[in-house]
Design a protein around this motif. Sequence first.
Motif, PDB file in Angstrom:
ATOM      1  N   GLN A   1      13.459   9.516  37.616  1.00 13.94           N
ATOM      2  CA  GLN A   1      13.838  10.682  36.818  1.00 13.94           C
ATOM      3  C   GLN A   1      13.502  10.459  35.354  1.00 13.94           C
ATOM      4  OE1 GLN A   1      15.842  13.706  38.114  1.00 13.94           O
ATOM      5  NE2 GLN A   1      14.606  14.302  36.328  1.00 13.94           N
ATOM      6  N   GLN A   2      13.739   9.245  34.867  1.00 12.33           N
ATOM      7  CA  GLN A   2      13.465   8.928  33.472  1.00 12.33           C
ATOM      8  C   GLN A   2      11.978   9.000  33.163  1.00 12.33           C
ATOM      9  OE1 GLN A   2      16.116   8.356  31.248  1.00 12.33           O
ATOM     10  NE2 GLN A   2      14.439   8.828  29.845  1.00 12.33           N
ATOM     11  N   ASN A  60      11.199  12.678  32.877  1.00  8.65           N
ATOM     12  CA  ASN A  60      11.825  13.225  31.663  1.00  8.65           C
ATOM     13  C   ASN A  60      11.056  12.824  30.412  1.00  8.65           C
ATOM     14  OD1 ASN A  60      13.792  14.291  33.302  1.00  8.65           O
ATOM     15  ND2 ASN A  60      15.382  12.827  32.734  1.00  8.65           N
ATOM     16  N   TYR A 102       4.473  12.884  39.774  1.00 10.84           N
ATOM     17  CA  TYR A 102       5.496  13.044  40.810  1.00 10.84           C
ATOM     18  C   TYR A 102       4.900  12.799  42.198  1.00 10.84           C
ATOM     19  CZ  TYR A 102       9.072  15.448  43.633  1.00 10.84           C
ATOM     20  OH  TYR A 102      10.024  15.774  44.574  1.00 10.84           O
ATOM     21  N   VAL A 119      15.920  12.839  42.751  1.00  8.04           N
ATOM     22  CA  VAL A 119      15.316  13.300  41.501  1.00  8.04           C
ATOM     23  C   VAL A 119      15.336  14.818  41.422  1.00  8.04           C
ATOM     24  CG1 VAL A 119      13.135  13.477  40.245  1.00  8.04           C
ATOM     25  CG2 VAL A 119      13.863  11.284  41.164  1.00  8.04           C
ATOM     26  N   ASP A 120      15.688  15.330  40.252  1.00 14.86           N
ATOM     27  CA  ASP A 120      15.701  16.773  40.022  1.00 14.86           C
ATOM     28  C   ASP A 120      14.391  17.169  39.357  1.00 14.86           C
ATOM     29  OD1 ASP A 120      16.343  19.407  39.630  1.00 14.86           O
ATOM     30  OD2 ASP A 120      17.650  19.048  37.895  1.00 14.86           O
ATOM     31  N   PHE A 121      13.486  17.708  40.145  1.00 14.11           N
ATOM     32  CA  PHE A 121      12.190  18.119  39.608  1.00 14.11           C
ATOM     33  C   PHE A 121      11.647  19.273  40.426  1.00 14.11           C
ATOM     34  CE2 PHE A 121       7.510  17.953  39.615  1.00 14.11           C
ATOM     35  CZ  PHE A 121       7.267  18.088  38.262  1.00 14.11           C
TER      36      PHE A 121
END
Length: 244
Positions: free
Chosen positions: A118-119, A122, A137, A161-163
């Motif tokens: 996630q980082q 981001n 991704y 992961v939020d994507f």
Amino acid sequence: MGKDLRGREMGEGIMQRKDGRYSARFTSRRGRRVEKCFDTVADARKWYMRNKLQDEQEGEKSIEYTMTVDQWFHYWLKTFKSNLSPNTIRNYTDRYYSDVKNAIGDMLLVDVKAMHCQQILNNMEPYYAKSTIYQTYICIGSMFKSALKNDLITRHPLDGVDFKCNKMKKPIRFLDLEEQNIFLAYADKNSNAKAFRLVLQTGLRTGELVGLTWDNFDRVKRTLTVDKTMEYRYESGGLESRPA
């Protein structure tokens, strides 16, 4: 490449015996033949991948606890993605070296969590287009999916992961005559004016343009043959030519 009883290719190190069972074998670093038989081809392939990989990494412990992300990426690309097009392999390599390697490359494969991935995504958001972040991704997702399928990890880190990436295809639009004249007016002020004109007239990609040599031009027939392209190779740290 081994074959099954019907003559179909089974992949490196795998073959089907006359009794119907599947044999997996390879030659170790010390020259010793290592072989084991299984009832299913899936079990044979899993055993082959894990043991051959462990032998190559010269690890005495279980491979799950000794392999870094960087080691797995190179093995995964060489073993599972070698049949992809050079451009696709280049995209995977570019995204890994640009955004992934410095963040988690030295980590053990089993230690990577959703928060690490996630980082990475981001950190890319302020500087990259959504499509580029999506390529990273896909790179992360594909390499960890392969690790999961081969029992090197117990959970896919991207599951947490939020994507979201809603890819929208932009319609292709060509420059009209007025726009082409504006482009040429500015191009002629540049030292690469002739290259710009050639690109406009032929539609050459950047790699194809840079890869041109004098033997590509036939002055008698007034033709141009594109037979190679230039690509950046991280392994050598420079440009290399490959067939177009």
